[in-house]
Design a protein around this motif. Sequence first.
Motif: not given
Length: 367
Positions: A96, A127-131, A158, A161
């Motif tokens: 970030s 990136i968590a939302e794009r994993n 992330a 994950e």
Amino acid sequence: MSEGKGQVPGGQSPPEHRHVRLAEIAGTAGVSKATASRALRDPESVSAASRAKVQQALAILGAAGHSTGPGRSGRPPTPEDGGGSPMIALIKPAVSAGNVDPYSRLAEILTNRMFGLRIAVVHIEAIAERNAILAETLLGAEHGGPTVAGAVVVGGGAAGELAGMLAARGLPLIRISNARHDDGIPRIYLDATGGIDTAVAHLVHLGHRRIGLAVLRDSAAPARIAGFRRSMAGILHIPATRDQAPVVEAAGGAMAGVAAAEELIDLRCTAVIACAPALSFGLLEAAQRLRLDVPRDLSLLTVGDVPDADVVEPPLSQVVYDWAMVAQSAIDEIRAMIASGESGAHVDYTVDPDLVLRSSSVPPQRR
């Protein structure tokens, strides 16, 4: 380039592909936006290595219809394609704004060594939302086979994950992280608690008794805090309560580092162990604001890699890892996994860091 105008060899219509932004292509390829743009518009104007990086990024992002040369189908290039070794993904968590990437040097060594071995490498920011989308793309869900042959995953969050998603689907990978998990994923464990032991022992040897710890608020924080208090208790023969062994957990970013440093300074620490680059830089800034001299008024020792630690003022003492050795071990293991087809190979290394002394830690002075 001729194929950038909507055609593929033979005059056929290009296959369906996902629209991606130039910044996304450049970030995945690990090149500048200007280089990515030239590689797309005029491939001969960039080096073969840069051209290959952009082509690999397009395949990873599901936009392989734009690419040229081997691997256009989206599968990993093979020697029969002229593509040399299969492609390996280098996965890191996105950093970030305001934070410093603690693994930048390791990623640079990994990339250089893989290219030196003629291994194609593509950079992925988790990136968590794009994993979920990244996992499906890397695993080749849309074209019947994996886009990459394996992955080296650096760091947690992330990236960890995403590693779990890929490992569960059988992709050969190895993780390099400072958090230990009993998840069966092949791992090189960076023992930060051992580094904290080394840092505490050095500062106590210098004469410090009031030592604080600054850590990022993440999954590795509890182990680091527990390790710090054990070290303080064992070396100083004290109970190492919160009052006797002050700890501040901080969010990411330089300003969080400043706030953490100010709190530890208020607690009359004569030395601080910082566990992230942002915390080290924040402490230097906080000391400057308070007109304190580092190291005369406050000693600083960093656990982990700080970019250009030897050229900042003062040059930072560090507890650091042998990144060249870590990188080579990871490459050797992932190549062996790919060659054997054993994605669940048992790999569990523990790497202890070394103390590098510079000018930021000295015996305590009166303040």
